[in-house]
Motif scaffolding. Structure first.
Motif, PDB file in Angstrom:
ATOM      1  N   GLN A 179      22.627 -12.726   3.887  1.00  0.00           N
ATOM      2  CA  GLN A 179      23.918 -11.910   4.119  1.00  0.00           C
ATOM      3  C   GLN A 179      24.128 -11.879   6.083  1.00  0.00           C
ATOM      4  N   GLN A 180      23.956 -11.745   6.820  1.00  0.00           N
ATOM      5  CA  GLN A 180      24.060 -11.782   8.083  1.00  0.00           C
ATOM      6  C   GLN A 180      24.590 -13.052   8.887  1.00  0.00           C
ATOM      7  N   VAL A 181      24.430 -13.838   8.954  1.00  0.00           N
ATOM      8  CA  VAL A 181      25.327 -14.649   9.035  1.00  0.00           C
ATOM      9  C   VAL A 181      26.735 -14.739   8.628  1.00  0.00           C
ATOM     10  N   GLN A 182      27.470 -15.129   7.769  1.00  0.00           N
ATOM     11  CA  GLN A 182      28.722 -14.939   7.615  1.00  0.00           C
ATOM     12  C   GLN A 182      29.287 -14.490   8.432  1.00  0.00           C
TER      13      GLN A 182
ATOM     14  N   ALA B 119      24.575 -12.075  18.598  1.00  0.00           N
ATOM     15  CA  ALA B 119      24.687 -11.146  17.943  1.00  0.00           C
ATOM     16  C   ALA B 119      25.457 -10.390  18.364  1.00  0.00           C
ATOM     17  N   ASP B 120      23.891  -9.608  19.404  1.00  0.00           N
ATOM     18  CA  ASP B 120      24.316  -8.500  20.208  1.00  0.00           C
ATOM     19  C   ASP B 120      25.482  -8.765  21.124  1.00  0.00           C
ATOM     20  N   ARG B 121      25.348  -9.802  21.888  1.00  0.00           N
ATOM     21  CA  ARG B 121      26.883 -10.894  22.806  1.00  0.00           C
ATOM     22  C   ARG B 121      28.188 -10.194  21.703  1.00  0.00           C
ATOM     23  N   LEU B 122      28.245 -10.126  20.256  1.00  0.00           N
ATOM     24  CA  LEU B 122      29.335  -9.803  19.671  1.00  0.00           C
ATOM     25  C   LEU B 122      29.354  -8.830  19.434  1.00  0.00           C
ATOM     26  N   GLY B 123      28.638  -8.097  19.862  1.00  0.00           N
ATOM     27  CA  GLY B 123      28.836  -6.398  19.264  1.00  0.00           C
ATOM     28  C   GLY B 123      27.859  -6.112  17.955  1.00  0.00           C
ATOM     29  N   GLU B 124      27.473  -6.957  17.223  1.00  0.00           N
ATOM     30  CA  GLU B 124      27.439  -6.889  15.521  1.00  0.00           C
ATOM     31  C   GLU B 124      25.531  -6.470  16.085  1.00  0.00           C
TER      32      GLU B 124
ATOM     33  N   ALA C 124      19.561  -6.308  14.335  1.00  0.00           N
ATOM     34  CA  ALA C 124      18.686  -5.459  13.926  1.00  0.00           C
ATOM     35  C   ALA C 124      17.738  -6.258  12.320  1.00  0.00           C
ATOM     36  N   ALA C 125      19.010  -6.754  11.939  1.00  0.00           N
ATOM     37  CA  ALA C 125      18.489  -7.741  10.702  1.00  0.00           C
ATOM     38  C   ALA C 125      17.871  -8.392  11.065  1.00  0.00           C
ATOM     39  N   LEU C 126      17.585  -9.329  11.518  1.00  0.00           N
ATOM     40  CA  LEU C 126      18.161 -10.881  11.668  1.00  0.00           C
ATOM     41  C   LEU C 126      16.224 -10.951  13.142  1.00  0.00           C
ATOM     42  N   GLU C 127      16.065  -9.806  13.774  1.00  0.00           N
ATOM     43  CA  GLU C 127      14.583  -9.426  14.211  1.00  0.00           C
ATOM     44  C   GLU C 127      13.779  -8.791  13.026  1.00  0.00           C
ATOM     45  N   VAL C 128      14.289  -8.045  11.942  1.00  0.00           N
ATOM     46  CA  VAL C 128      13.795  -7.683  10.979  1.00  0.00           C
ATOM     47  C   VAL C 128      13.237  -9.291  10.192  1.00  0.00           C
ATOM     48  N   VAL C 129      14.097 -10.365   9.756  1.00  0.00           N
ATOM     49  CA  VAL C 129      13.737 -11.316   9.240  1.00  0.00           C
ATOM     50  C   VAL C 129      12.992 -12.286  10.770  1.00  0.00           C
ATOM     51  N   SER C 130      12.656 -12.295  11.414  1.00  0.00           N
ATOM     52  CA  SER C 130      11.622 -12.860  12.349  1.00  0.00           C
ATOM     53  C   SER C 130      10.130 -12.178  12.065  1.00  0.00           C
ATOM     54  N   VAL C 131      10.457 -11.148  11.675  1.00  0.00           N
ATOM     55  CA  VAL C 131       8.941 -10.494  11.223  1.00  0.00           C
ATOM     56  C   VAL C 131       8.954 -10.878  10.344  1.00  0.00           C
ATOM     57  N   SER C 132       9.571 -11.323   9.230  1.00  0.00           N
ATOM     58  CA  SER C 132       9.234 -12.079   8.292  1.00  0.00           C
ATOM     59  C   SER C 132       8.313 -13.813   8.353  1.00  0.00           C
ATOM     60  N   ILE C 133       9.013 -13.997   9.249  1.00  0.00           N
ATOM     61  CA  ILE C 133       8.462 -15.154   9.214  1.00  0.00           C
ATOM     62  C   ILE C 133       7.052 -14.670  10.235  1.00  0.00           C
ATOM     63  N   ALA C 134       7.142 -14.034  11.313  1.00  0.00           N
ATOM     64  CA  ALA C 134       5.491 -13.246  11.733  1.00  0.00           C
ATOM     65  C   ALA C 134       4.529 -13.484  10.979  1.00  0.00           C
ATOM     66  N   ALA C 135       5.100 -12.645   9.550  1.00  0.00           N
ATOM     67  CA  ALA C 135       3.789 -12.566   9.128  1.00  0.00           C
ATOM     68  C   ALA C 135       3.357 -13.739   7.158  1.00  0.00           C
ATOM     69  N   TRP C 136       4.533 -14.553   8.098  1.00  0.00           N
ATOM     70  CA  TRP C 136       4.153 -15.891   7.705  1.00  0.00           C
ATOM     71  C   TRP C 136       2.970 -16.417   7.607  1.00  0.00           C
ATOM     72  N   LEU C 137       3.345 -16.388   9.510  1.00  0.00           N
ATOM     73  CA  LEU C 137       2.627 -17.521  10.344  1.00  0.00           C
ATOM     74  C   LEU C 137       1.427 -16.434  10.183  1.00  0.00           C
ATOM     75  N   VAL C 138       0.877 -15.410  10.018  1.00  0.00           N
ATOM     76  CA  VAL C 138      -0.281 -14.933  10.189  1.00  0.00           C
ATOM     77  C   VAL C 138      -0.898 -15.418   8.431  1.00  0.00           C
ATOM     78  N   GLN C 139       0.257 -15.236   7.850  1.00  0.00           N
ATOM     79  CA  GLN C 139      -0.698 -15.583   6.402  1.00  0.00           C
ATOM     80  C   GLN C 139      -1.099 -17.265   6.481  1.00  0.00           C
ATOM     81  N   GLU C 140      -0.834 -17.948   6.881  1.00  0.00           N
ATOM     82  CA  GLU C 140      -0.909 -19.273   7.715  1.00  0.00           C
ATOM     83  C   GLU C 140      -2.311 -19.302   8.925  1.00  0.00           C
ATOM     84  N   GLN C 141      -2.416 -18.246   9.156  1.00  0.00           N
ATOM     85  CA  GLN C 141      -3.325 -18.086  10.020  1.00  0.00           C
ATOM     86  C   GLN C 141      -3.401 -19.020  11.330  1.00  0.00           C
TER      87      GLN C 141
END
Length: 241
Positions: free
Chosen positions: A16-19, A86-91, A96-113
């Protein structure tokens, strides 16, 4: 928090963010030199999401034992690089949305121990989620995830060697964990977060608890929540004497 650890949902949020970000980069005419560009980062992240979407039990058994750890950390690192663009381009919303996506990866890492090595975007994303939430149950779930991230990152950050920097992500994560647990009005979660703060940030904890004491005495908090905060404030004062 189960949805946060769902890689397919995280991938959809990423797409949703990258385009718009890619369009903005193409229009910017920024001289990139040797820098890795947003299109390159997006391509690499799409490949990583394709791997992450598969159950690790179905991964090639010949891969190294730490492959999940490596893939997760690489994904968070590339998301951080893209968020920087994104910050450099004023987006700012995309950042913020991409940083929220990184939370999902962290949650996956937690899930995978697996351990978490890259904290900056994860801490920022957790703050975005917590700041946008008011419902106690959702805040409690976020506090639990913050606690799990602390545990997963402790190996790299527990020593807190940069204690002179108040903006270090480890400190912010611990403080936000305590704040989120308090906002959730969950005494058990508060005790866990406060114990971690006393352990890892003893020099900073006293001020946090003294300010928290004023907040809970003035705000609409339950007697149990007030008691936990008052005990923490009293205990931290004694520990420094």
């Amino acid at each position: 928090m189960a949805s946060l650890a769902d890689i397919s949902s995280a991938k959809a949020r990423f797409e949703q963010q990258v385009q718009s970000l890619l369009v903005r980069f193409a229009e910017s005419n920024i001289a990139t030199g040797e820098q890795v560009t947003p299109p390159q980062l997006v391509d690499a992240l799409r490949q990583l999401f394709a791997v992450l979407e598969k159950d690790t039990a179905d991964w090639d058994p010949s891969l190294p034992e730490d492959e999940a750890e490596r893939i997760g950390d690489l994904t968070i690192g590339l998301l951080m690089d893209l968020a920087t663009w994104a910050d450099r381009l004023g987006e700012r919303k995309s950042k913020a949305a991409l940083e929220v996506v990184s939370v999902s990866i962290a949650a996956w890492l937690v899930q995978e121990q697996q351990p978490i090595h890259t904290l900056d975007p994860v801490v920022n994303g957790l703050a975005v989620l917590a700041n946008g939430e008011r419902e106690p149950t959702a805040l409690a779930n976020l506090a639990r995830l913050m606690g799990a991230v602390v545990e997963a990152a402790e190996g790299d950050y527990g020593a807190d060697l940069e204690s002179n920097d108040p903006q270090r992500p480890w400190r912010i994560l611990l403080f936000n964990w305590g704040i989120t647990a308090t906002r959730a009005q969950d005494p058990e979660l508060m005790r866990k977060a406060f114990a971690a703060m006393q352990r890892f940030l003893p020099a900073d904890a006293q001020l946090f608890f003294q300010e928290g004491r004023q907040q809970v005495l003035q705000g609409d908090y339950s007697p149990e929540v007030r008691q936990v905060m008052l005990e923490a404030a009293e205990g931290s004062a004694h520990n420094l004497h």
